[in-house]
Motif scaffolding. Structure first.
Motif, PDB file in Angstrom:
ATOM      1  N   GLY A 379       0.798  -1.221   0.000  1.00 45.99           N
ATOM      2  CA  GLY A 379       0.000   0.000   0.000  1.00 45.99           C
ATOM      3  C   GLY A 379       0.826   1.264   0.000  1.00 45.99           C
ATOM      4  O   GLY A 379       0.417   2.281   0.563  1.00 45.99           O
ATOM      5  N   LEU A 413      -1.713   3.920   1.367  1.00 44.36           N
ATOM      6  CA  LEU A 413      -3.095   3.466   1.369  1.00 44.36           C
ATOM      7  C   LEU A 413      -3.393   2.900   2.761  1.00 44.36           C
ATOM      8  O   LEU A 413      -2.512   2.345   3.401  1.00 44.36           O
ATOM      9  CB  LEU A 413      -3.298   2.382   0.301  1.00 44.36           C
ATOM     10  CG  LEU A 413      -3.014   2.791  -1.151  1.00 44.36           C
ATOM     11  CD1 LEU A 413      -3.107   1.577  -2.055  1.00 44.36           C
ATOM     12  CD2 LEU A 413      -3.968   3.869  -1.619  1.00 44.36           C
ATOM     13  N   PRO A 414      -4.619   3.012   3.277  1.00 41.96           N
ATOM     14  CA  PRO A 414      -5.824   3.529   2.611  1.00 41.96           C
ATOM     15  C   PRO A 414      -6.061   5.023   2.809  1.00 41.96           C
ATOM     16  O   PRO A 414      -7.120   5.514   2.430  1.00 41.96           O
ATOM     17  CB  PRO A 414      -6.930   2.717   3.287  1.00 41.96           C
ATOM     18  CG  PRO A 414      -6.428   2.528   4.679  1.00 41.96           C
ATOM     19  CD  PRO A 414      -4.930   2.389   4.574  1.00 41.96           C
ATOM     20  N   GLU A 415      -5.104   5.766   3.462  1.00 40.92           N
ATOM     21  CA  GLU A 415      -5.351   7.198   3.637  1.00 40.92           C
ATOM     22  C   GLU A 415      -5.587   7.890   2.296  1.00 40.92           C
ATOM     23  O   GLU A 415      -6.395   8.815   2.191  1.00 40.92           O
ATOM     24  CB  GLU A 415      -4.160   7.862   4.339  1.00 40.92           C
ATOM     25  CG  GLU A 415      -4.041   7.508   5.810  1.00 40.92           C
ATOM     26  CD  GLU A 415      -3.040   6.399   6.009  1.00 40.92           C
ATOM     27  OE1 GLU A 415      -2.849   5.615   5.066  1.00 40.92           O
ATOM     28  OE2 GLU A 415      -2.435   6.335   7.099  1.00 40.92           O
ATOM     29  N   GLU A 417      -6.960   7.754  -1.526  1.00 37.39           N
ATOM     30  CA  GLU A 417      -7.905   6.981  -2.334  1.00 37.39           C
ATOM     31  C   GLU A 417      -7.154   6.196  -3.402  1.00 37.39           C
ATOM     32  O   GLU A 417      -6.269   6.725  -4.076  1.00 37.39           O
ATOM     33  CB  GLU A 417      -8.908   7.963  -2.964  1.00 37.39           C
ATOM     34  CG  GLU A 417     -10.130   7.304  -3.562  1.00 37.39           C
ATOM     35  CD  GLU A 417      -9.903   6.890  -5.005  1.00 37.39           C
ATOM     36  OE1 GLU A 417      -9.201   7.604  -5.743  1.00 37.39           O
ATOM     37  OE2 GLU A 417     -10.435   5.841  -5.390  1.00 37.39           O
ATOM     38  N   ARG A 418      -7.491   4.925  -3.568  1.00 36.25           N
ATOM     39  CA  ARG A 418      -6.683   4.028  -4.385  1.00 36.25           C
ATOM     40  C   ARG A 418      -6.576   4.490  -5.845  1.00 36.25           C
ATOM     41  O   ARG A 418      -5.508   4.424  -6.451  1.00 36.25           O
ATOM     42  CB  ARG A 418      -7.259   2.610  -4.322  1.00 36.25           C
ATOM     43  CG  ARG A 418      -6.374   1.566  -5.015  1.00 36.25           C
ATOM     44  CD  ARG A 418      -6.939   0.157  -4.891  1.00 36.25           C
ATOM     45  NE  ARG A 418      -6.110  -0.802  -5.603  1.00 36.25           N
ATOM     46  CZ  ARG A 418      -5.168  -1.553  -5.020  1.00 36.25           C
ATOM     47  NH1 ARG A 418      -4.938  -1.434  -3.727  1.00 36.25           N
ATOM     48  NH2 ARG A 418      -4.452  -2.400  -5.736  1.00 36.25           N
TER      49      ARG A 418
END
Length: 510
Positions: A379, A413-415, A417-418
């Motif tokens: 991530g 991620l996930p802070e 947006e993917r």
């Protein structure tokens, strides 16, 4: 040898990135080097594609060559028409960038280049970012104020050392980071602080920019801050201007400072929010690279170990310490800045290779998988653009390792947006990075042009087959890639950290 016309050279270096921006962001290609400008409908002709030069404006009497000043005027008029917004700041910034180029070229003509090929690569970026309208602007200050610190002028200079009272010190990174900061004085033969004070290294230009501010002037006056003096040995400025390299074996560190000067899209300050998030981002990246090493990958991360600063001038006096090269580079390999490889000067690895197809496959094999793996498994979005990537080559010039840096630009991620994170990854890795290296390789080896993007596609597919990443299939079938709009961002005065994209044709599409 005929003398070089420095003014003509400065005009050419300044025109190329400005034209790249204007043609990408505010024009439509018509063929044969001709572009229709969207704001007015006028026709502009250039020579060359990747590095356009010699702009000519279509008139009833034929094509009229444009001077650099006329090109800036034309660009400003087009952007006013295209956006409906005025901007008096950007034309001055473009003029400043061109003036800086003239000063840099004059300085380089008499400067002694560094013997270290790595440092030389960091100091080789005369033109700068190929898709920024003012890549060499230095805040409008006279050249005499910044030229002594300019990497492009092959500068090297001592740090200035301050003593910071212990109760006014703010730092993060633990004992290792603190020891790395303290070791700088020994490595550079600098003064030590007295009892009750901590060492605070400073960039001399940084002190010139902020030293007269009230909170810093008062701290000198009341003894919270002491001016200890310069070291006796130099550090080398790298391509980012504010990051210096200290190659001494006792330290082998990069040190990064705040500079209250706009360079490309941002004022280059170490912002409080980035420093407070630094260790968490860096730890996530380190964990990802540790997992990569366990699979046998040579890829490396130059970790940002921590920072030290003053409570009363948190951003202005901050210094960040980053890993050096010796502990990370494959033995016997020579690290080089990827942005320098993109210019492919005669004698550089992409220019002198006798097997460009094999060289390109080796380059892709080192650079692409680590970026995809960090995103897919951990991530982590690396800003794997040209200035954040080093590529180590063996004695034959073949890429054998990629090294990445700059936790400040990392997204987690996930802070994040993917979809936005993947777009940022694609822009940095594919549009900013691989497109430029591929173009440099093709400039020296035209016969390889048809092989370059199928090879990139094959590398993405190879990763997808072995490790799997859902976004890859969509990327390889997408009609367009995201191109960052640096000219429009500066024209509308967007925040320096902002990023907006326009669609570019996707050469990866099968």
């Amino acid at each position: 040898m005929e003398p070089v016309d420095l003014n003509a050279a400065a005009d050419a270096y300044a025109a190329t990135p400005l034209l790249n921006c204007l043609l990408r962001e505010a024009a439509e290609p018509q063929g044969a080097g001709v572009h229709r400008l969207r704001g007015s409908g006028r026709m502009l002709r250039v020579h060359g594609s990747r590095r356009p030069v010699h702009p000519e404006l279509g008139t009833p009497d034929g094509w009229r060559p444009l001077s650099h000043t006329e090109l800036v005027t034309l660009t400003s008029d087009e952007l006013r028409r295209y956006t409906g917004l005025p901007n008096d700041e950007l034309p001055a910034e473009i003029a400043d960038s061109r003036a800086a180029l003239a000063a840099l070229l004059a300085a380089r003509a008499t400067a002694t280049p560094p013997a270290d090929p790595y440092v030389l690569s960091e100091q080789s970026l005369v033109m700068g970012h190929p898709h920024h309208p003012a890549p060499k602007a230095r805040g409008g200050a006279p050249a005499a104020s910044w030229l002594p610190y300019a990497p492009e002028a092959h500068a090297r200079f001592p740090l200035v050392f301050l003593g910071l009272r212990e109760d006014q010190t703010r730092e993060e990174g633990g004992e290792a980071a603190a020891e790395a900061v303290d070791a700088l004085a020994g490595a550079l033969d600098g003064p030590r602080p007295p009892a009750g004070y901590r060492l605070l290294p400073a960039h001399p230009w940084q002190l010139e920019l902020v030293g007269s501010r009230p909170q810093i002037r008062e701290a000198f006056a009341d003894g919270r801050l002491l001016l200890l003096g310069p070291g006796r040995l130099p550090a080398w400025p790298t391509a980012s201007v504010r990051t210096l390299y200290v190659p001494d074996p006792a330290v082998d560190r990069f040190v990064k400072f705040s500079l209250d000067v706009r360079i490309t899209n941002d004022v280059r300050r170490l912002w409080r929010h980035d420093l407070l998030a630094l260790r968490r981002a860096d730890a996530a990246v380190e964990a990802g690279f540790a997992a990569l090493r366990r699979t046998g990958s040579p890829a490396a991360w130059l970790a940002d170990r921590g920072y030290r600063t003053a409570r009363f001038a948190f951003e202005e006096l901050a210094v960040l310490v980053r890993d050096g090269l010796r502990a990370h580079v494959t033995p016997g390999a020579t690290p080089l800045l990827a942005a320098a490889l993109a210019e492919a000067a005669p004698g550089s690895p992409p220019a002198r290779t006798t097997d460009p197809a094999a060289w390109w496959r080796a380059y892709l094999r080192q650079v692409v998988p680590p970026v995809l793996e960090l995103f897919a498994r951990h991530g982590v979005v690396l800003e794997a653009h040209l200035q954040n990537t080093l590529v180590a080559v063996d004695a034959a010039g073949t890429p054998v390792q990629a090294l990445f840096r700059d936790a400040e630009g990392v997204k987690l991620l996930p802070e994040t947006e993917r979809g936005a994170a993947w777009q940022r990854l694609v822009y940095c890795l594919v549009v900013n990075h691989l497109t430029e290296i591929a173009g440099a390789l093709a400039a020296h080896h035209p016969d390889i042009s048809s092989f370059l993007w199928p090879a990139v596609r094959a590398e993405f597919l190879r990763y997808d087959t072995t490790r799997g990443l859902p976004e890859i299939a969509e990327l390889l079938d997408a009609p367009s890639l995201p191109g960052k709009t640096n000219l429009l961002l500066r024209w509308i005065r967007a925040d320096g950290a902002d990023a907006r994209y326009l669609p570019l044709p996707n050469p990866l599409r099968g």
